[in-house]
Design an enzyme around this catalytic site. Sequence first.
Site, PDB file in Angstrom:
ATOM      1  N   PRO A 103       0.834  -1.207   0.000  1.00  0.00           N
ATOM      2  CA  PRO A 103       0.000   0.000   0.000  1.00  0.00           C
ATOM      3  C   PRO A 103       0.868   1.257   0.000  1.00  0.00           C
ATOM      4  CG  PRO A 103      -0.774  -1.555   1.653  1.00  0.00           C
ATOM      5  CD  PRO A 103       0.546  -2.072   1.157  1.00  0.00           C
ATOM      6  N   ARG A 105       2.047   5.185   0.695  1.00  0.00           N
ATOM      7  CA  ARG A 105       1.899   6.185   1.751  1.00  0.00           C
ATOM      8  C   ARG A 105       1.312   5.583   3.029  1.00  0.00           C
ATOM      9  NH1 ARG A 105       0.897   8.666  -3.078  1.00  0.00           N
ATOM     10  NH2 ARG A 105      -1.300   8.142  -3.050  1.00  0.00           N
ATOM     11  N   ALA A 106       1.749   4.364   3.349  1.00  0.00           N
ATOM     12  CA  ALA A 106       1.228   3.669   4.529  1.00  0.00           C
ATOM     13  C   ALA A 106       2.320   3.310   5.521  1.00  0.00           C
ATOM     14  CB  ALA A 106       0.477   2.399   4.105  1.00  0.00           C
ATOM     15  N   LEU A 108       4.994   1.480   4.843  1.00  0.00           N
ATOM     16  CA  LEU A 108       5.517   0.142   4.573  1.00  0.00           C
ATOM     17  C   LEU A 108       6.637   0.140   3.539  1.00  0.00           C
ATOM     18  CD1 LEU A 108       2.181  -1.910   4.533  1.00  0.00           C
ATOM     19  CD2 LEU A 108       3.734  -1.484   6.453  1.00  0.00           C
ATOM     20  N   GLY A 109       7.184   1.308   3.240  1.00  0.00           N
ATOM     21  CA  GLY A 109       8.358   1.376   2.386  1.00  0.00           C
ATOM     22  C   GLY A 109       8.099   1.272   0.902  1.00  0.00           C
ATOM     23  N   SER A 110       6.877   1.602   0.445  1.00  0.00           N
ATOM     24  CA  SER A 110       6.579   1.480  -0.984  1.00  0.00           C
ATOM     25  C   SER A 110       7.428   2.426  -1.822  1.00  0.00           C
ATOM     26  CB  SER A 110       5.090   1.729  -1.249  1.00  0.00           C
ATOM     27  OG  SER A 110       4.726   3.055  -0.902  1.00  0.00           O
ATOM     28  N   SER A 111       7.678   3.622  -1.321  1.00  0.00           N
ATOM     29  CA  SER A 111       8.481   4.593  -2.063  1.00  0.00           C
ATOM     30  C   SER A 111       9.908   4.090  -2.255  1.00  0.00           C
ATOM     31  CB  SER A 111       8.495   5.940  -1.337  1.00  0.00           C
ATOM     32  OG  SER A 111       9.391   6.848  -1.941  1.00  0.00           O
ATOM     33  N   ALA A 112      10.527   3.626  -1.178  1.00  0.00           N
ATOM     34  CA  ALA A 112      11.896   3.115  -1.272  1.00  0.00           C
ATOM     35  C   ALA A 112      11.968   1.887  -2.170  1.00  0.00           C
ATOM     36  CB  ALA A 112      12.427   2.781   0.120  1.00  0.00           C
ATOM     37  N   ASP A 154      14.705   2.662   5.009  1.00  0.00           N
ATOM     38  CA  ASP A 154      13.784   2.032   4.061  1.00  0.00           C
ATOM     39  C   ASP A 154      14.527   1.510   2.835  1.00  0.00           C
ATOM     40  OD1 ASP A 154      11.899   2.929   5.859  1.00  0.00           O
ATOM     41  OD2 ASP A 154      10.571   3.785   4.340  1.00  0.00           O
TER      42      ASP A 154
END
Length: 324
Positions: A103, A105-106, A108-112, A154
């Site tokens: 998900p 912006r939660a 959980l490191g999605s951006s990295a 991250d």
Amino acid sequence: MRRAARASAPGKVIIVGEHFVVRGSLAIVAAIGRRLRVTVRSGGKGIVLESSMLGRHSAPLPGQGAAAKVSPVLEPYIAVLRSLAARGYSVVPHTILVESGIPPRAGLGSSAASMVAYALSYSAMHGDPLSAEDLYSVAMEGEKIAHGKPSGVDVTIAVRGGVLAYRRGENPVDIRPGLTGVTLLVADTGVERRTRDVVEHVLSIADALGEASTYIYRAADLIAREALHAIEKGDAERLGLIMNAAQGLLSSLGASSLEIETLVYRMRSAGALGAKLTGAGWGGCVIGLFKEGEVERGLESVVESSSQAFTASIAEEGARLEEF
């Protein structure tokens, strides 16, 4: 140069230490079994990003069409591309296809994971995949645009996987978990926020507290070291207590919210050994440590107060290239 390449990287949860890691405290972070995949295809015009979660965005290549306004969503990718160019990779028109099980912006490191997978796939398309060290450095350029003052934790876990003890400016240390019979429950508040805003807010509160904040940071560092020992020894009960204490410290610096606290206390009431926010706070996700036989009760307890919830396994593997 190949026509296309694909790579993936895992998401993460921070067991303890978020925010405090920015100013040198220890953080314990674990990769989870949810991954983000990036496929890079050469051709077309400029850069095109296609994502079911982020939509479709396009921009000229760096150095071309400088007057064009670039979507904030694309800016981190362009920063990564500039860093790759500085390392000798040619800049060519391409499409970035993002498929994510993490998900956005939660916390959980999605951006990295996205920056890491993009950098690895783009370099692999050129026949020269980045080393782990260079992959970290390149992906960090994108994270700086996305988050302002990222700690680097991250990106590190997205590159390496597993469970790590991380202190800014030092080499991460692999942790061999001794925990058995427990699992993590992850619940998303559904509240999106910008990591940069929360980080700046927490730092402003710490600065306003002055000398008093040094004791909060020392406590955070101490309990992170205790968490490391508890994980290695397999002491789940103690780890749960430490997670609860960490939540209190984060709340004292303004990182929590009503939505987070609601999920924290629902998990604890359902039998969690410990529960806390993970990531920046103000929304995003909450994690709870449950005995395996009690996690279903935990899931039921957060249904009404979360946008989604799932159990998380530890992912031993970090960033990797994938076949089509």
